[in-house]
Design a protein around this motif. Structure first.
Motif, PDB file in Angstrom:
ATOM      1  N   ASP A  99       0.774  -1.392   0.127  1.00  0.00           N
ATOM      2  CA  ASP A  99       0.034  -0.096   0.089  1.00  0.00           C
ATOM      3  C   ASP A  99       0.793   1.255  -0.101  1.00  0.00           C
ATOM      4  N   TYR A 100       0.037   2.423  -0.355  1.00  0.00           N
ATOM      5  CA  TYR A 100       1.074   3.557  -0.627  1.00  0.00           C
ATOM      6  C   TYR A 100       0.231   4.750   0.138  1.00  0.00           C
ATOM      7  N   LEU A 101       0.790   5.599   0.835  1.00  0.00           N
ATOM      8  CA  LEU A 101       0.495   6.449   1.655  1.00  0.00           C
ATOM      9  C   LEU A 101       1.141   7.833   1.429  1.00  0.00           C
ATOM     10  N   VAL A 102       0.385   8.785   0.989  1.00  0.00           N
ATOM     11  CA  VAL A 102       1.345  10.236   0.386  1.00  0.00           C
ATOM     12  C   VAL A 102       0.944  11.137   1.612  1.00  0.00           C
ATOM     13  N   LYS A 103       2.193  11.667   2.019  1.00  0.00           N
ATOM     14  CA  LYS A 103       2.335  12.656   2.931  1.00  0.00           C
ATOM     15  C   LYS A 103       1.921  14.029   2.573  1.00  0.00           C
ATOM     16  N   PRO A 104       1.312  14.885   3.240  1.00  0.00           N
ATOM     17  CA  PRO A 104       0.908  14.614   4.619  1.00  0.00           C
ATOM     18  C   PRO A 104      -0.569  13.966   4.718  1.00  0.00           C
ATOM     19  N   PHE A 105      -0.555  13.090   5.736  1.00  0.00           N
ATOM     20  CA  PHE A 105      -1.714  12.082   5.948  1.00  0.00           C
ATOM     21  C   PHE A 105      -2.325  12.199   7.441  1.00  0.00           C
ATOM     22  N   ASP A 106      -3.496  11.912   7.432  1.00  0.00           N
ATOM     23  CA  ASP A 106      -4.175  11.632   8.843  1.00  0.00           C
ATOM     24  C   ASP A 106      -3.760  10.506   9.482  1.00  0.00           C
ATOM     25  N   MET A 107      -3.420  10.604  10.651  1.00  0.00           N
ATOM     26  CA  MET A 107      -3.220   9.079  11.492  1.00  0.00           C
ATOM     27  C   MET A 107      -4.498   8.219  11.606  1.00  0.00           C
ATOM     28  N   ALA A 108      -5.428   8.671  11.327  1.00  0.00           N
ATOM     29  CA  ALA A 108      -6.898   7.861  11.413  1.00  0.00           C
ATOM     30  C   ALA A 108      -6.587   6.934   9.989  1.00  0.00           C
ATOM     31  N   GLU A 109      -6.270   7.628   8.926  1.00  0.00           N
ATOM     32  CA  GLU A 109      -6.313   6.857   7.694  1.00  0.00           C
ATOM     33  C   GLU A 109      -4.962   5.930   7.529  1.00  0.00           C
ATOM     34  N   LEU A 110      -3.906   6.202   8.403  1.00  0.00           N
ATOM     35  CA  LEU A 110      -2.878   5.388   8.525  1.00  0.00           C
ATOM     36  C   LEU A 110      -3.359   4.231   9.284  1.00  0.00           C
ATOM     37  N   LEU A 111      -3.777   4.303  10.613  1.00  0.00           N
ATOM     38  CA  LEU A 111      -4.289   3.071  11.365  1.00  0.00           C
ATOM     39  C   LEU A 111      -5.411   2.380  10.365  1.00  0.00           C
TER      40      LEU A 111
END
Length: 246
Positions: A99-111
């Motif tokens: 999976d791939y998460l672009v900065k900046p991100f919300d911690m809720a989405e990370l979890l």
């Protein structure tokens, strides 16, 4: 669950570690790729998930992904990066990231993304297969609830009891549940449930086992968690006939 985090931004790394620790993850955080590479090469620590930043001092997150996949390791990997172009996302995923998460991100989405990776992963024990559900982990008569840090125990006659656990008790029981009916040594427990650099006192594992047994209403050695003297501990658990997770 034990997680390896490789993030060179100190503030971001500290924030991620704090959030994940609150969610009962044990987090080994490295500030550069070389440190992480050297530690992963030892092969000693059993990780559930990995979070790699793309741009790192030394070895990059992309190289870490490729290194793991070249060795046929199926550790779920979440890539963090400020690179948001489609071709860059494709490079990250093709390197082995799940999976791939672009900065900046919300911690809720990370979890949420980590939970999704967990659901896709397979956890197979010696004789039982723990069932991973959204925010829950169940094997036999025990169900862990990640949202509440509680364990639900069901007895053969149908009665259920709910016990609230501390973070370390929760982590310890989760580790046993992921390795049902297997003998686990004190050193394995310390290596998996305490972060790199921690120096727990010599009797910390025995003390945590006693607290967990007491929390589950089991004061003697004839409990779900059996002491194998001179060797370690074992979670003795069998599936209940007709048992279904709550």
């Amino acid at each position: 669950m034990r997680l390896i985090l490789v993030e060179d931004e100190a503030d971001l790394g500290a924030a991620i570690k704090q959030v994940l620790s609150h969610e009962a993850y044990i987090v080994d955080w490295f500030l550069d790729g070389n440190q992480a590479w050297q530690y992963l090469e030892t092969g000693w620590t059993e990780y559930t998930l990995a979070i790699f930043d793309w741009m790192l001092p030394g070895v990059s997150g992309i190289e870490l992904c490729k290194w793991l996949r070249d060795r046929q390791l199926t550790l779920p990997i979440l890539m963090l990066t400020a690179k948001d172009r489609m071709e860059e996302k494709i490079i990250g995923l093709d390197s082995g990231a799940d999976d791939y998460l672009v900065k900046p991100f919300d911690m809720a989405e990370l979890l949420a993304r980590l939970r999704a990776l967990q659901r896709r992963a397979s956890y197979v024990g010696a004789t039982l297969t723990p069932q991973v559900q959204p925010r829950r982990l169940q094997v036999g008569c025990l169900t862990l609830n990640y949202s509440t840090h509680q364990v639900i125990r069901e007895y053969a006659h149908g009665e259920k009891q709910v016990f609230s656990l501390t973070t370390k008790e929760f982590q310890l029981l989760e580790y046993f549940i992921r390795h049902p009916n297997q003998i686990i040594s004190r050193d394995q427990i310390i290596n998996q449930l305490w972060e790199i650099g921690a120096e727990p006192v010599s009797n910390v594992v025995a003390a945590q086992i006693r607290l967990l047994r007491r929390k589950l209403g089991e004061e003697d050695s004839e409990s779900l968690i059996e002491t194998i003297y001179g060797v370690g501990y074992r979670l003795n658990i069998k599936p209940l006939e007709g048992f279904t997770p709550p």
